[in-house]
Design a protein around this motif. Structure first.
Motif, PDB file in Angstrom:
ATOM      1  N   VAL A 128      -3.836  -7.524   1.538  1.00  0.00           N
ATOM      2  CA  VAL A 128      -2.437  -8.179   1.435  1.00  0.00           C
ATOM      3  C   VAL A 128      -1.153  -7.590   0.043  1.00  0.00           C
ATOM      4  O   VAL A 128      -0.010  -7.116  -0.068  1.00  0.00           O
ATOM      5  CB  VAL A 128      -2.307  -9.354   1.636  1.00  0.00           C
ATOM      6  CG1 VAL A 128      -0.894 -10.025   1.740  1.00  0.00           C
ATOM      7  CG2 VAL A 128      -2.029  -9.508   3.354  1.00  0.00           C
ATOM      8  N   ALA A 129      -2.724  -7.783  -0.984  1.00  0.00           N
ATOM      9  CA  ALA A 129      -1.644  -7.814  -2.150  1.00  0.00           C
ATOM     10  C   ALA A 129      -1.702  -5.558  -2.165  1.00  0.00           C
ATOM     11  O   ALA A 129      -0.483  -5.009  -2.679  1.00  0.00           O
ATOM     12  CB  ALA A 129      -2.615  -7.260  -3.373  1.00  0.00           C
ATOM     13  N   ASP A 130      -1.963  -4.698  -1.584  1.00  0.00           N
ATOM     14  CA  ASP A 130      -2.279  -3.660  -1.136  1.00  0.00           C
ATOM     15  C   ASP A 130      -1.009  -3.284  -0.783  1.00  0.00           C
ATOM     16  O   ASP A 130      -0.021  -2.323  -1.399  1.00  0.00           O
ATOM     17  CB  ASP A 130      -2.978  -2.864  -0.581  1.00  0.00           C
ATOM     18  CG  ASP A 130      -3.313  -1.189  -0.837  1.00  0.00           C
ATOM     19  OD1 ASP A 130      -2.737  -0.566  -1.351  1.00  0.00           O
ATOM     20  OD2 ASP A 130      -3.180  -0.910   0.997  1.00  0.00           O
ATOM     21  N   LEU A 131      -0.460  -3.798  -0.106  1.00  0.00           N
ATOM     22  CA  LEU A 131       0.564  -3.688   0.867  1.00  0.00           C
ATOM     23  C   LEU A 131       2.280  -4.029   0.156  1.00  0.00           C
ATOM     24  O   LEU A 131       3.248  -3.771   0.149  1.00  0.00           O
ATOM     25  CB  LEU A 131       0.840  -4.727   2.363  1.00  0.00           C
ATOM     26  CG  LEU A 131       1.909  -5.155   3.110  1.00  0.00           C
ATOM     27  CD1 LEU A 131       2.244  -3.642   3.967  1.00  0.00           C
ATOM     28  CD2 LEU A 131       1.823  -5.787   3.952  1.00  0.00           C
ATOM     29  N   ALA A 132       1.634  -5.438  -0.358  1.00  0.00           N
ATOM     30  CA  ALA A 132       2.761  -5.296  -1.518  1.00  0.00           C
ATOM     31  C   ALA A 132       3.286  -4.018  -2.370  1.00  0.00           C
ATOM     32  O   ALA A 132       4.454  -4.302  -3.104  1.00  0.00           O
ATOM     33  CB  ALA A 132       2.539  -6.752  -2.552  1.00  0.00           C
ATOM     34  N   VAL A 133       2.299  -3.910  -3.250  1.00  0.00           N
ATOM     35  CA  VAL A 133       2.147  -2.723  -3.797  1.00  0.00           C
ATOM     36  C   VAL A 133       2.610  -1.424  -3.255  1.00  0.00           C
ATOM     37  O   VAL A 133       4.164  -1.034  -3.388  1.00  0.00           O
ATOM     38  CB  VAL A 133       1.208  -1.917  -4.512  1.00  0.00           C
ATOM     39  CG1 VAL A 133       1.018  -0.829  -5.053  1.00  0.00           C
ATOM     40  CG2 VAL A 133       0.444  -3.436  -4.927  1.00  0.00           C
ATOM     41  N   ARG A 134       3.214  -1.036  -1.628  1.00  0.00           N
ATOM     42  CA  ARG A 134       3.254   0.293  -0.942  1.00  0.00           C
ATOM     43  C   ARG A 134       4.758  -0.135  -0.565  1.00  0.00           C
ATOM     44  O   ARG A 134       5.387   0.855  -0.238  1.00  0.00           O
ATOM     45  CB  ARG A 134       2.090   0.313  -0.413  1.00  0.00           C
ATOM     46  CG  ARG A 134       0.991   0.581  -0.996  1.00  0.00           C
ATOM     47  CD  ARG A 134      -0.166   1.438   0.081  1.00  0.00           C
ATOM     48  NE  ARG A 134      -0.627   0.710   1.383  1.00  0.00           N
ATOM     49  CZ  ARG A 134       0.097   0.044   2.775  1.00  0.00           C
ATOM     50  NH1 ARG A 134       0.984   0.830   3.655  1.00  0.00           N
ATOM     51  NH2 ARG A 134      -0.421  -0.988   3.379  1.00  0.00           N
TER      52      ARG A 134
END
Length: 449
Positions: A128-134
């Protein structure tokens, strides 16, 4: 007056099938109209030489899946075609299936399940953190693609013990998806010999070559190094076949592929339907958000949070009711039988449809309404045990059911705690091998303040 055999059978002629298809909605629309007319009665579809029985009433399902389950086997075209990809282990029948199922059961229950949860929780947070970055604020993303990406971040440590790079895990998932989709023609025409080329064959061969290229060296290396970890591949490497011998490398590969089929696409589709349902029911979405805030407290999820996400788990259960990904599942009658006065000849195909069972007004008040309150303890206790079967039932019930429900609730809560999520437009289901959206489903993701 005694009941005459077949007196309770609802029959749909070939002409009515064609008329139903012309009425719109495709096969799923036809199925809904048949279900509305039959209201749980055993139904025979007269499709020329193919005359399957549609089974939806919970009492009939108990007969087929529990009381006489040994007579109703995975012998249909769908299972035979799927066996080319997943082998005869967990998706098969007989001794080899029982051996594989026992391995999966041990790997997904008790202390092993707790160890897997410990691996799952940080994977969800990272994904989910990766989704927030992308995803920039207000960006549109493809829901199925993004949910698949998140699920694969969980599958890698849970299945492989993170033995392969995430890029290889993603490549494997793509190959499995291509191989699975390429089987559609073989499922539709099982009478065509394998030596006769059909659409999808070439893609299937390329995809399975990629699967073996990735998995066979991985399995052999893991066997040399020894398993012993809490991951499911270690459980398979320690498992035994029906004769008590270690599972062959090829069997381990096929069972891993079976998990990918069940655990990646099915999970991503169910999560996509969850966002569709929440977008259409803002009061439910608000309650999910409140629970996420209260349980997670604005921080990262921890394993102990899983039990506290009570309402979110009810939401997942209701999504699985209205959007049963396994919308139709076939069985073959090994011997003749009688179900509720209806003669079932040997070799007959029975189609179990959770999609229709979950819409029977006799068991579900206002069945088309999205209502997570159906899954309180009292609600579950007061319902027919076979009125709800998104994960099947009987001997072949999905062994990963509990793990998936935890995984989905944790993903939804983690995303709800970080984002406001909208779904523009409408999303209609269509009947493929799994229940898929008719068009791409976009999520509009905005970080919460």
């Amino acid at each position: 007056m005694p009941i005459r055999a077949d007196s309770r059978l609802h029959t749909v002629s070939w002409g009515r099938v064609l008329g139903g298809l012309r009425a719109g909605g495709g096969p799923l629309g036809l199925l809904e109209r048949i279900g509305a007319r039959s209201q749980g009665a055993l139904t025979r579809l007269d499709l020329g030489t193919f005359r399957p029985f549609l089974v939806t009433h919970p009492d009939h399902l108990r007969h087929v899946l529990r009381d006489h389950g040994e007579n109703y086997r995975r012998g249909t075209a769908m299972w035979k075609a799927l066996g080319r990809l997943t082998g005869l282990g967990i998706t098969g029948e007989g001794p080899q299936w029982r051996a594989s199922r026992e391995v999966w059961h041990r790997g997904l229950s008790g202390g092993a399940a707790h160890a897997l949860a410990d691996r799952m929780v940080p994977s969800v947070a990272d994904a989910v953190a990766d989704l927030a970055v992308r995803a920039a604020a207000g960006a549109r993303v493809d829901s199925v693609a993004e949910m698949t990406r998140i699920v694969l971040r969980i599958i890698n440590p849970v299945l492989f013990g993170s033995r392969i790079p995430q890029s290889q895990c993603d490549r494997l998932a793509a190959a499995v998806a291509v191989a699975f989709d390429s089987l559609l023609w073989r499922m539709a025409a099982p009478f065509v010999p394998l030596a006769v080329p059909m659409p999808g064959d070439r893609a299937f061969r390329r995809a399975t070559a990629t699967v073996n290229e990735i998995l066979l060296p991985l399995v052999r290396r893991a066997r040399r190094e020894g398993g012993g970890g809490p991951d499911l591949m270690s459980a398979l490497l320690d498992g035994r076949d029906a004769d008590g011998r270690p599972l062959a490398d090829e069997q381990v590969v096929q069972d891993v592929v079976a998990l990918f089929v069940a655990g990646s696409e099915s999970s991503a589709l169910t999560l996509t339907w969850a966002w569709v349902a929440l977008a259409g029911n803002p009061e439910v979405a608000a309650r999910v958000r409140r629970e996420a805030d209260e349980v997670l407290g604005g921080g990262a999820a921890r394993p102990e949070h899983l039990r506290a996400l009570v309402y979110t788990r009810q939401v997942v259960a209701e999504v699985c009711r209205l959007y049963a990904v396994a919308w139709a599942v076939p069985r073959t009658a090994a011997a003749g039988d009688v179900i509720d006065g209806v003669r079932i000849p040997p070799g007959a195909t029975l189609v179990i449809s959770p999609y229709l069972t979950h819409r029977l007004p006799a068991f579900w008040e206002r069945p088309l309404r999205f209502d997570p309150g159906r899954f309180t303890k009292d609600g579950v206790r007061g319902r027919h045990p076979l009125a709800y079967l998104p994960f099947g039932d009987g001997a072949h019930q999905c062994v990963g059911q509990s793990f998936f429900l935890q995984e989905a609730a944790l993903i939804i809560a983690t995303m709800a705690s970080r984002f406001d999520i909208a779904v523009p437009g409408r999303a209609e289901p269509r009947a493929a091998v799994a229940l898929r959206p008719r068009e791409r489903v976009d999520l509009v993701i905005t970080p919460r303040r």
